[in-house]
Design a protein around this motif. Structure first.
Motif, mmCIF file in Angstrom:
data_model
loop_
_atom_site.group_PDB
_atom_site.id
_atom_site.type_symbol
_atom_site.label_atom_id
_atom_site.label_comp_id
_atom_site.label_asym_id
_atom_site.label_seq_id
_atom_site.Cartn_x
_atom_site.Cartn_y
_atom_site.Cartn_z
ATOM 1 N N LYS A 242 0.814 -1.212 0.000
ATOM 2 C CA LYS A 242 0.000 0.000 0.000
ATOM 3 C C LYS A 242 0.849 1.263 0.000
ATOM 4 C CE LYS A 242 -3.696 2.356 2.538
ATOM 5 N NZ LYS A 242 -4.621 2.302 3.696
ATOM 6 N N PHE A 243 1.960 1.241 0.744
ATOM 7 C CA PHE A 243 2.791 2.431 0.859
ATOM 8 C C PHE A 243 3.960 2.442 -0.123
ATOM 9 C CE2 PHE A 243 0.619 2.354 4.968
ATOM 10 C CZ PHE A 243 0.159 3.667 5.029
ATOM 11 N N SER A 244 4.001 1.455 -1.024
ATOM 12 C CA SER A 244 5.029 1.449 -2.060
ATOM 13 C C SER A 244 4.570 2.318 -3.230
ATOM 14 C CB SER A 244 5.292 0.025 -2.546
ATOM 15 O OG SER A 244 4.182 -0.458 -3.295
ATOM 16 N N PRO A 245 5.476 2.766 -4.095
ATOM 17 C CA PRO A 245 5.060 3.544 -5.277
ATOM 18 C C PRO A 245 4.081 2.793 -6.158
ATOM 19 C CG PRO A 245 7.431 3.750 -4.920
ATOM 20 C CD PRO A 245 6.953 2.708 -3.964
ATOM 21 N N HIS A 248 0.593 2.755 -4.512
ATOM 22 C CA HIS A 248 -0.070 4.057 -4.656
ATOM 23 C C HIS A 248 -0.628 4.218 -6.071
ATOM 24 C CE1 HIS A 248 -0.935 8.263 -3.944
ATOM 25 N NE2 HIS A 248 -0.223 8.607 -4.999
ATOM 26 N N HIS A 249 0.166 3.820 -7.060
ATOM 27 C CA HIS A 249 -0.288 3.920 -8.452
ATOM 28 C C HIS A 249 -1.442 2.958 -8.710
ATOM 29 C CE1 HIS A 249 -0.056 5.189 -12.531
ATOM 30 N NE2 HIS A 249 0.428 4.062 -13.004
ATOM 31 N N GLN A 251 -3.817 2.092 -6.670
ATOM 32 C CA GLN A 251 -5.057 2.681 -6.170
ATOM 33 C C GLN A 251 -5.602 3.723 -7.149
ATOM 34 O OE1 GLN A 251 -6.726 1.584 -3.538
ATOM 35 N NE2 GLN A 251 -5.105 0.056 -3.220
ATOM 36 N N LYS A 252 -4.725 4.525 -7.721
ATOM 37 C CA LYS A 252 -5.152 5.542 -8.684
ATOM 38 C C LYS A 252 -5.744 4.897 -9.931
ATOM 39 C CE LYS A 252 -2.424 9.016 -9.496
ATOM 40 N NZ LYS A 252 -1.195 9.779 -9.827
#
Length: 509
Positions: A242-245, A248-249, A251-252
């Motif tokens: 969840k907190f990796s790049p 994050h991408h 989720q977007k």
């Protein structure tokens, strides 16, 4: 004298918190160690390629290393354990007898893969791809009528219209000269156009106006991230991912998918409420009609989240897999001039100029159908399926696997197994004559899996491929651009990493 930090009021709570965290870390380390030891014990009877103690079989797991799998299949002809990091292992099988035993069971889908996919397919609900047990059976029964041949026959005209839009674009690009075109991008939009028309009753003009370009881009990138996460043990942890790049991408990109499907669902719901379907005059129920009707009749077991997941699943996996399949079929025929010529001659003799296509005429295209099947054998768009064993599995060699083990049926390995297929790297449609097929193990060719969990849309896929390849070959001759080597991307769905570049030559009318 001023008190030291250790004598302050926070010293004891902080000390206890530190000890607690240390104990948790130690407990987790012990659990992982015991997990590794259990896996080593369970997999000891099975031969496997050497694995790095930390990275496992990273070399094999890289997305563009399908030839490495071919080497392993040649050396280990039935199965092998594949390590994904130090604490996770999948058991790969690719032998027809192993496949028969594996698919005759009702084990649930692999937990980790479908847990990873759920945020992109639906926030809380699950589609057919994710469901198991009675709820899967109920949803499968509710959705199956949408794929009856009587309904599929009504899609032929819409499919042909979408294909011709793409071919008109190619004609403008090529004019009368032979031109190199990256066809995968065009085919992707064409497949999405077909799904939107046939399954959701929407005229999007997405091949021309670019309204769905963000959606297509999002599905491509999501597939890559899912593949990376599946074969990267450290990203199996939800918090780390969840907190990796990439997390994050992810989720977007998932939000992009949800925005498009929410719009499709809301527009249809609004048309129902007003007593009419805006721009939807077909006399049959399409996929979205059936899903909405199923929800209306089964509100307790078919939530809004389930609805969105079913739409997401069919829209994403449907258009994605069909685009990959047609692209690989064109690529195979471009590399094989004689089968391409024979397909074209058969299509001309049955369909003429392609202006009037019927279900029965498509059914007469026997050699073209063999070419489609040979494409599925040589480059299966879905290269593997997986299950998590709910009880021990006894294998044909007498060894067994314990409950909880993740077993991966490698469709690629099965279709490239030299113990099953003679010269497996050669494109030979005649493998699928009736005589050759009758002599082959019934579980040697599984592009759509088999049994109750086989692909619900396989007839839709075959219909679209026949319509598309027929119209393409009637208007163009295709040859490969050998200056652009082919590379695969993704272990979930095989796609061309850098597109597929083909020389297109417009044929005379």
């Amino acid at each position: 004298m001023e008190a030291s930090w250790l004598e302050t009021r926070w010293a004891r709570p902080l000390h206890l918190a530190f000890v607690f965290c240390l104990a948790l870390a130690l407990l987790q380390a012990i659990k992982l160690y015991l997990r590794r030891q259990r896996l080593l014990r369970d997999l000891r009877p099975f031969a496997a390629p050497p694995a790095h103690w930390l990275h496992g079989h990273r070399e094999f797991l890289q997305e563009d290393k399908m030839e490495k799998l071919d080497e392993i299949v040649g050396e280990y002809p039935c199965a092998f354990p594949c390590w994904v990091g130090p604490f996770q292992a999948f058991f790969y099988i690719y032998d027809p007898d192993y496949a028969k035993i594996f698919l005759s069971r009702t084990d649930p889908k692999t937990h980790c893969l479908h847990k990873f996919m759920t945020p992109s397919l639906g926030s809380l609900g699950k589609g057919l791809l994710d469901l198991d047990g009675p709820k899967w059976f109920q949803h499968r029964c509710l959705l199956t009528p949408g794929f009856h041949c009587d309904i599929l026959k009504t899609h032929i005209e819409a499919m042909a219209c979408s294909v011709n839009i793409m071919l008109d674009k190619w004609e403008k690009i090529c004019s009368t000269q032979e031109t190199t075109v990256e066809v995968f991008e065009h085919i992707n939009l064409m497949a999405l156009d077909i799904i939107m028309k046939c399954a959701f009753g929407q005229e999007t003009n997405c091949q021309i106006n670019g309204t769905y370009d963000p959606y297509v881009k999002a599905t491509f990138e999501l597939d890559q991230i899912l593949s990376h996460r599946l074969y990267n043990f450290w990203h199996h942890n939800d918090l780390i991912f969840k907190f990796s790049p990439k997390g994050h991408h992810f989720q977007k990109l998932s939000k992009v998918l949800h925005q498009y499907t929410e719009k499709i669902i809301q527009e249809r719901k609004n048309s129902f409420k007003s007593g009419m379907k805006q721009g939807h005059t077909q006399k049959y129920q399409d996929f979205l009609d059936i899903v909405l009707s199923a929800q209306a009749e089964n509100e307790d077991t078919f939530s809004d989240e389930d609805l969105q997941s079913q739409v997401n699943t069919f829209l994403w996996t449907g258009h994605d897999a069909l685009a990959a399949s047609l692209s690989w079929l064109l690529y195979c025929l471009a590399l094989s001039p004689e089968p391409q010529h024979r397909c074209r001659e058969e299509i001309r003799s049955i369909l003429g100029d392609g202006s009037f296509i019927t279900w029965d005429k498509l059914d007469e295209m026997s050699y073209t159908t063999m070419c489609i099947k040979e494409m599925f054998r040589l480059i299966p768009p879905i290269p593997s399926i997986s299950r998590e064993l709910s009880k021990p599995l006894m294998l044909p060699d007498g060894h067994s696997l314990p409950a909880g083990m993740t077993v991966v049926l490698s469709i690629w390995g099965l279709h490239h197994n030299p113990a099953v297929w003679k010269s497996p790297k050669i494109f030979d449609p005649l493998r699928f004559t009736k005589e050759n097929s009758d002599q082959r193990h019934p579980y040697a060719f599984l592009p759509f899996s088999t049994g109750p969990r086989s692909c619900i849309g396989q007839q839709f896929a075959m219909l679209e491929l026949k319509v598309a390849i027929a119209l393409i070959l009637l208007r163009f001759r295709v040859t490969p651009d050998l200056t652009r080597p082919l590379a695969f991307t993704s272990h979930i769905l095989l796609k061309p990493k850098h597109g597929i570049h083909l020389h297109l030559k417009k044929l005379p009318e």
